[in-house]
Design an enzyme around this catalytic site. Structure first.
Site, PDB file in Angstrom:
ATOM      1  N   CYS A  74       1.866   3.644   2.053  1.00  0.00           N
ATOM      2  CA  CYS A  74       1.010   4.573   0.951  1.00  0.00           C
ATOM      3  C   CYS A  74      -0.255   4.939   1.776  1.00  0.00           C
ATOM      4  CB  CYS A  74       0.565   3.971  -0.239  1.00  0.00           C
ATOM      5  SG  CYS A  74       1.961   3.480  -1.315  1.00  0.00           S
ATOM      6  N   HIS A 325       0.976  10.168  -7.372  1.00  0.00           N
ATOM      7  CA  HIS A 325       0.995   9.461  -6.092  1.00  0.00           C
ATOM      8  C   HIS A 325       2.106   9.889  -5.443  1.00  0.00           C
ATOM      9  CE1 HIS A 325       0.606   6.353  -3.074  1.00  0.00           C
ATOM     10  NE2 HIS A 325       1.199   5.417  -3.731  1.00  0.00           N
TER      11      HIS A 325
END
Lengths: 378, 378
Positions: A74, A325
């Site tokens: 991420c 996200h």
């Protein structure tokens, strides 16, 4: 950046939307871009699409430039940004594009269950994956220990979700546009104790990009902001080997580097974009970044100190929790929010004349953290 | 570097073998490493293992350092190396480790058919993958055009395989240790016309790593070599959009950058390590690097000019064809060969006192190329 949410379009088209917004914003043309620093986390597994950097360079009119893909779970596009900044700082390039793209929603991809399985590839292959430790579990373990050591409560965590959902209602590019309440969060199903469904960020589709330019090249830009420091650190993996689970040591090390480079301290930070993949992650990060004392992050959130009108607003964009996200796009999307806030262009969620902000992008089993300090031009 | 071949061990252990060889060779200890620039191409799909950089840093005793994964198809670890060099050149770090690892053999992975399917993820998702254009086909198209334009023959191509297999018999770390003949190559089954099976490199398991150090830090090393230039360019994708298929334009652009940085020209290159994923790729690269005129690469190979005792030896290591091709490890493995040859430590395949060499690492549908020039210390 694109709106985060569902985008049933090919990755190159999605990335182009963000790239062309960045070109338009900076007033430059694609041929002026000297290199592409690009992030995508899981496109091999989710779309059978790797070696994307040259494809995207071709697609956005930057054919032939050095172009490379970074994959740091991420923290992917923040790491691409870090290298873009280094390339400009060293004088190798004057104007480069940094950004990322990802499609993770059930509509465009594999579905939530399969996506969670794909994403667990970023956990430790020998020790964590065989144990079934998917990412809600990773952050639940860290957060449970934080609750044990400091008395952080599920209500504190729920307040983070409530704040970020509210901020998301003011951000037209957020995945979620609805408010929630502490009661609703606590009534939502348990995903991994102590996290309820509403403590967890969604998987989103989206793209983001920023133009990084040298001091000289930026003179022609209408409203540039300064990159004052970029820190990058990793922590030992697997989780079991860490000295202190809720310390998120990589964030402390990366923040220290970034503050040193910027010649500043946490006290001088006006607001933060934080990697709140789970509500507990935001609480721990506010402490690791030095915005609050260790253990004070939960009560601070509950007291409204991190709200838009608090003394240290956190995730004015809505954060991962509400803005969304799309893994590889998240890091540079945080920097888009920093840029717009520091310029005073953040619309309904605009903070009161901020001068200095920090972004915190985290990857994997609390293994990689990139921390960026940006400042408004005086 | 490890021997290339079959390694039924976890990726971190395999990478550690190469890393510790590099530490031993340079006389430094893991805690002296300031950053890890790491390459792996397909580990997500082949092993469900991403975000490998922090795992490897932890595993080799470099916990906490900035560590990142690069993915640029087969040019992955050369790109990691490029960034390692930039980090040292800019003064950000003094001593860093660059390297890569991959497991691709049927014994450790998915099998050849499935691996070919995974690897086609590096071809263009919209235009090439749906056409079934796997990589033997990509390079067959380029080579067929080269044959059409210049009269290159299948015998020329076979001579490349014969040479590289011979060189491989002199390299104890090569995947293949057996000689072959032009007749055997031409009698082997057709994979993608004009390529026979013996025109194609294997998928291998393996790892490689190099220590990159500043001028000052390298003073304590026993036998360093100089990095004189690193060029990096991409070409338009998909293939159908290229101006001239066999030109492999990215290689020309990257070589031009590398030669300029090194203050040298192709005439002053003593030998080359070239990305011979297929025999035709070596022929085209010798021309793109300026070692031979366009169209002269095939006849030059057939005339023995690229043999160990030729005027421009190419792939003294055996190349991808015989040494093997563990995707993410290939780029820095080429640099290991350059280093050993420039030091005079290449054993039975040692060239006659070479002073300057070039490495050519190619990724994807002729989309990314990294070219490195290294020189012996005077």
């Amino acid at each position: 950046m694109t709106k985060f949410g569902v985008h049933e379009r090919p990755l190159p088209d999605l990335f182009a939307d963000a790239a062309f917004d960045a070109f338009d914003d900076s007033g430059i043309e694609p041929p002026e871009i000297e290199a592409l620093y690009f992030g995508n986390a899981m496109g091999g597994m989710t779309e059978n699409d790797t070696h994307l950097a040259p494809t995207l360079a071709s697609h956005i009119g930057c054919t032939g430039v050095p172009a490379q893909r970074f994959e740091d779970a991420c923290a992917t596009s923040a790491n691409a940004f870090k290298h873009a900044v280094e390339a400009v700082e060293s004088g190798r390039h004057d104007v480069v594009l940094a950004g990322g793209v990802e499609r993770c929603t059930p509509e465009t991809g594999l579905g939530t269950g399969a996506m969670t399985k794909v994403f667990v590839s970023a956990a430790h292959r020998q020790y964590e994956q065989p144990a079934g430790l998917t990412f809600p579990g990773v952050f639940a373990l860290l957060t449970k220990r934080h609750m044990h050591e400091y008395g952080t409560t599920e209500e504190h965590l729920a307040e983070v979700a409530v704040k970020n959902h509210y901020n998301g209602t003011l951000n037209p590019r957020a995945h979620f546009g609805r408010e929630t309440t502490v009661e609703k969060v606590l009534d939502s199903p348990i995903v991994a104790d102590p996290f309820h469904l509403m403590d967890c960020c969604p998987f989103s589709d989206g793209a983001s990009a920023v133009v990084v330019a040298s001091e000289e090249a930026a003179e022609s830009f209408e409203n540039p902001v300064d990159v004052a420091g970029v820190g990058h650190a990793t922590d030992v993996v697997p989780l079991a080997d860490k000295d202190a689970l809720p310390a998120t040591q990589a964030a402390r090390d990366a923040a220290s580097q970034a503050y040193d480079q910027a010649g500043t301290t946490a006290d001088a930070i006006d607001f933060a974009e934080i990697h709140d993949c789970f509500t507990g992650a935001e609480v721990m990060a506010t402490e690791a970044l030095g915005l609050f004392e260790d253990g004070a992050g939960g009560p601070a959130a509950a007291a409204g100190r991190t709200a838009l009108d608090g003394d240290v607003p956190v995730n004015p964009s809505g954060g991962l929790k509400a803005k969304g996200h799309p893994l590889g796009a998240t890091g540079t999307a945080q920097l888009v929010e920093l840029t717009e806030q520091l310029r005073g262009e953040a619309g309904e969620r605009q903070l009161d004349d901020p001068e200095r902000a920090v972004a915190h992008n985290l990857g994997g089993d609390a293994a990689t953290t990139v921390v960026t300090v940006m400042e408004a031009r005086q």
